[in-house]
Design a protein around this motif. Structure first.
Motif, PDB file in Angstrom:
ATOM      1  N   UNK A   1       0.846  -1.194   0.000  1.00 43.80           N
ATOM      2  CA  UNK A   1       0.000   0.000   0.000  1.00 43.80           C
ATOM      3  C   UNK A   1       0.882   1.244   0.000  1.00 43.80           C
ATOM      4  N   UNK A   2       0.326   2.351  -0.338  1.00 42.77           N
ATOM      5  CA  UNK A   2       1.098   3.593  -0.396  1.00 42.77           C
ATOM      6  C   UNK A   2       1.740   3.949   0.928  1.00 42.77           C
ATOM      7  N   UNK A   3       2.858   4.647   0.850  1.00 45.66           N
ATOM      8  CA  UNK A   3       3.607   5.034   2.045  1.00 45.66           C
ATOM      9  C   UNK A   3       2.751   5.843   3.020  1.00 45.66           C
ATOM     10  N   UNK A   4       1.714   6.466   2.531  1.00 38.73           N
ATOM     11  CA  UNK A   4       0.844   7.275   3.398  1.00 38.73           C
ATOM     12  C   UNK A   4       0.157   6.422   4.462  1.00 38.73           C
ATOM     13  N   UNK A   5       0.098   5.117   4.233  1.00 37.16           N
ATOM     14  CA  UNK A   5      -0.546   4.213   5.191  1.00 37.16           C
ATOM     15  C   UNK A   5       0.456   3.576   6.147  1.00 37.16           C
ATOM     16  N   UNK A   6       1.706   3.954   6.076  1.00 37.50           N
ATOM     17  CA  UNK A   6       2.760   3.331   6.881  1.00 37.50           C
ATOM     18  C   UNK A   6       2.883   4.011   8.247  1.00 37.50           C
ATOM     19  N   UNK A   7       1.876   3.907   9.063  1.00 36.28           N
ATOM     20  CA  UNK A   7       1.902   4.529  10.385  1.00 36.28           C
ATOM     21  C   UNK A   7       1.942   6.035  10.247  1.00 36.28           C
ATOM     22  N   UNK A   8       2.665   6.668  11.120  1.00 34.13           N
ATOM     23  CA  UNK A   8       2.786   8.130  11.097  1.00 34.13           C
ATOM     24  C   UNK A   8       4.070   8.593  10.431  1.00 34.13           C
ATOM     25  N   UNK A   9       4.682   7.746   9.640  1.00 29.67           N
ATOM     26  CA  UNK A   9       5.954   8.091   9.013  1.00 29.67           C
ATOM     27  C   UNK A   9       5.744   9.170   7.959  1.00 29.67           C
ATOM     28  N   UNK A  10       6.482  10.237   8.081  1.00 28.33           N
ATOM     29  CA  UNK A  10       6.379  11.379   7.176  1.00 28.33           C
ATOM     30  C   UNK A  10       7.529  11.367   6.170  1.00 28.33           C
ATOM     31  N   UNK A  11       7.353  12.042   5.036  1.00 32.65           N
ATOM     32  CA  UNK A  11       8.425  12.087   4.032  1.00 32.65           C
ATOM     33  C   UNK A  11       9.741  12.605   4.612  1.00 32.65           C
TER      34      UNK A  11
END
Length: 142
Positions: free
Chosen positions: A91-101
């Motif tokens: 799934x897209x990185x946006x769904x990886x917990x609260x990890x920000x760019x």
């Protein structure tokens, strides 16, 4: 807690290489590490204990693995080993917990790519491109 024989065998050699990226230095603050597909959690516990300058975030998609990781977190009491998060790398990185760019120093994936579907490997590389800081490292094994 699960204790996979392969993880027990390879934790030392993997740690030796990880130390090159996260083991020392004079920088301030903890290095942010996200481990994708942490499995049973043995590696996460071992690496977090050996690399106290890291803030080690284990993750997995499998509920049984998440329970095992949580047991390692509780049993070891290592302060820089965070509770596991549910993460589907496809799934897209946006769904990886609260990890920000551009916030991760290290993105670790051990024994995932050779057993997971291609979309998982593609997701890992896409996520690494967004979430790693400049100079950050995607570390893969297996």
């Amino acid at each position: 807690m699960q204790v996979p024989a392969a993880a027990e065998r390879n934790k030392g050699p993997i740690l030796a290489v990880l130390r090159e990226y996260a083991g020392g230095g004079a920088g301030l603050g903890a290095l942010r590490v996200l481990e994708v597909g942490a499995g049973a959690g043995l590696h996460a516990a071992h690496f977090a204990r050996a690399l106290p300058r890291t803030r080690w975030q284990p993750s997995d998609i499998d509920p049984q693995a998440l329970r095992s990781i949580a047991a390692y977190v509780e049993a070891t009491g290592v302060p820089n080993l965070l509770p596991p998060i549910l993460l589907d790398v496809s799934q897209g990185w946006e769904t990886w917990g609260d990890t920000q760019p551009a916030t991760l120093d290290l993105l670790v994936s051990i024994n995932m790519m050779h057993i997971a579907e291609l979309r998982c490997t593609e997701g890992l590389f896409k996520g690494a491109g967004v979430l790693l800081k400049p100079g950050g490292v995607l570390f893969t094994y297996g």
